[in-house]
Design an enzyme around this catalytic site. Sequence first.
Site, PDB file in Angstrom:
ATOM      1  N   VAL A 281      -3.434   9.599  -7.353  1.00  0.00           N
ATOM      2  CA  VAL A 281      -2.510  10.336  -6.478  1.00  0.00           C
ATOM      3  C   VAL A 281      -1.125  10.221  -7.107  1.00  0.00           C
ATOM      4  CG1 VAL A 281      -1.530  10.494  -4.157  1.00  0.00           C
ATOM      5  CG2 VAL A 281      -3.934   9.863  -4.459  1.00  0.00           C
TER       6      VAL A 281
ATOM      7  N   SER B  37       2.052   0.426  -6.685  1.00  0.00           N
ATOM      8  CA  SER B  37       2.872  -0.507  -5.896  1.00  0.00           C
ATOM      9  C   SER B  37       4.098  -0.913  -6.699  1.00  0.00           C
ATOM     10  CB  SER B  37       2.058  -1.748  -5.553  1.00  0.00           C
ATOM     11  OG  SER B  37       0.867  -1.350  -4.912  1.00  0.00           O
TER      12      SER B  37
ATOM     13  N   LEU C  74       0.820  -1.215   0.000  1.00  0.00           N
ATOM     14  CA  LEU C  74       0.000   0.000   0.000  1.00  0.00           C
ATOM     15  C   LEU C  74       0.855   1.268   0.000  1.00  0.00           C
ATOM     16  CD1 LEU C  74      -2.742  -1.114   2.551  1.00  0.00           C
ATOM     17  CD2 LEU C  74      -2.672  -1.438   0.071  1.00  0.00           C
TER      18      LEU C  74
ATOM     19  N   HIS D 277      -3.511   4.373  -2.098  1.00  0.00           N
ATOM     20  CA  HIS D 277      -4.470   3.537  -1.367  1.00  0.00           C
ATOM     21  C   HIS D 277      -4.979   4.278  -0.131  1.00  0.00           C
ATOM     22  CE1 HIS D 277      -1.895   0.290  -3.286  1.00  0.00           C
ATOM     23  NE2 HIS D 277      -3.101  -0.062  -3.689  1.00  0.00           N
TER      24      HIS D 277
ATOM     25  N   ASP E  42      -6.305   3.006 -12.449  1.00  0.00           N
ATOM     26  CA  ASP E  42      -6.735   1.844 -13.240  1.00  0.00           C
ATOM     27  C   ASP E  42      -8.063   2.199 -13.896  1.00  0.00           C
ATOM     28  OD1 ASP E  42      -4.598  -0.065 -12.556  1.00  0.00           O
ATOM     29  OD2 ASP E  42      -5.329   0.291 -10.540  1.00  0.00           O
TER      30      ASP E  42
HETATM   31  O1  PAF Z   1      -6.623  -2.645  -8.446  1.00  0.00           O
HETATM   32  C1  PAF Z   1      -6.210  -3.607  -7.785  1.00  0.00           C
HETATM   33  O2  PAF Z   1      -5.350  -3.479  -6.910  1.00  0.00           O
HETATM   34  C2  PAF Z   1      -6.776  -4.993  -8.065  1.00  0.00           C
HETATM   35  O3  PAF Z   1      -7.013  -5.177  -9.415  1.00  0.00           O
HETATM   36  C3  PAF Z   1      -8.044  -5.301  -7.226  1.00  0.00           C
HETATM   37  C4  PAF Z   1      -9.194  -4.394  -7.598  1.00  0.00           C
HETATM   38  C5  PAF Z   1      -7.720  -5.139  -5.747  1.00  0.00           C
HETATM   39  C6  PAF Z   1      -8.480  -6.751  -7.473  1.00  0.00           C
HETATM   40  O4  PAF Z   1      -7.492  -7.652  -7.113  1.00  0.00           O
END
Ligand code: PAF
Length: 283
Positions: free
Chosen positions: A176, A186, A33, A37, A150
């Site tokens: 961010v 990550s 994280l 996040h 994403d």
């Molecule tokens: O975006 C992510 O980190 C992953 O694709 C998710 C949504 C946690 C599913 O594993």
Amino acid sequence: MKLIHTIEGLRRELEALRAEGKKIGLVPTMGALHEGHASLVRRSVEENGATVVSVFLNPTQFNDKTDLEKYPRTLDADCALLESCGADIAFAPSVEEMYPEPDTRVFSYPPVDTVMEGAWRPGHFNGVCQIVSKLFVAVQPDRAYFGEKDFQQIAVIRAMVKDLKMKVEIVPCPVVREASGLAMSSRNTLLTAEERAVAANIYGVLSKSRNFATNHTLQETHRYVVDALNAIVGLEVQYFAIVDGNTLQELKHWSDSDYVVGCITVFCGSQPIRLIDHIKYKG
Ligand code: PAF
């Protein structure tokens, strides 16, 4: 904050929270994280009575096994960050807990899951839908928070929620960025300091292309971005697509849509590390 490893344990906790009348926010993550996040978790804490953060490195969404092996795993640091953000539950199940049997379900949401990441990472979005649907069933969240980094993933998850008539509000949250402009990810921890500096050019060029776009055609702008990034040693564009922000279909002219987004994937460094980003041109 409670750290829970089983679905049964999670359900017990959630029943108690719901009995107190609390709305539940879910932040699905794969761990490792960072501040991106943290911003999702803080928003969920603000908007809900209780926040669950799942920390699960989902094997079914990795079509490249070395990518899965390389992925950073930092559960202790993740829990410390989540606690400091005010999360109520960290849910960190094992692979066996989430997949007691191989998941043979097929999710298919063309056109949004077939283009860009869907084309370059076959099976990726199927794996994302497998795990996110399982998390939604286990947690039954009122709201679920996803980072706009994403960009395509959010469109696919929205399609799944609509298809399965799930009662969850999808909350997209802004990207961010590091001070350099590099989108937090990550995967950035896998870059050397020099590679990180080079990677910052991705957003640098995308930002400049917004100005360029004001007096150039869509095709010229496309070429400008690809050529400028490929000219930088250590970067190689995998794809750049200028799409309608809702359907994710490639456009020919700026006037083809009121919501225009440029989505890019770039390989960076010697390993190399695959980085994604996007820029809104319109809407
Ligand atoms: O975006 C992510 O980190 C992953 O694709 C998710 C949504 C946690 C599913 O594993």
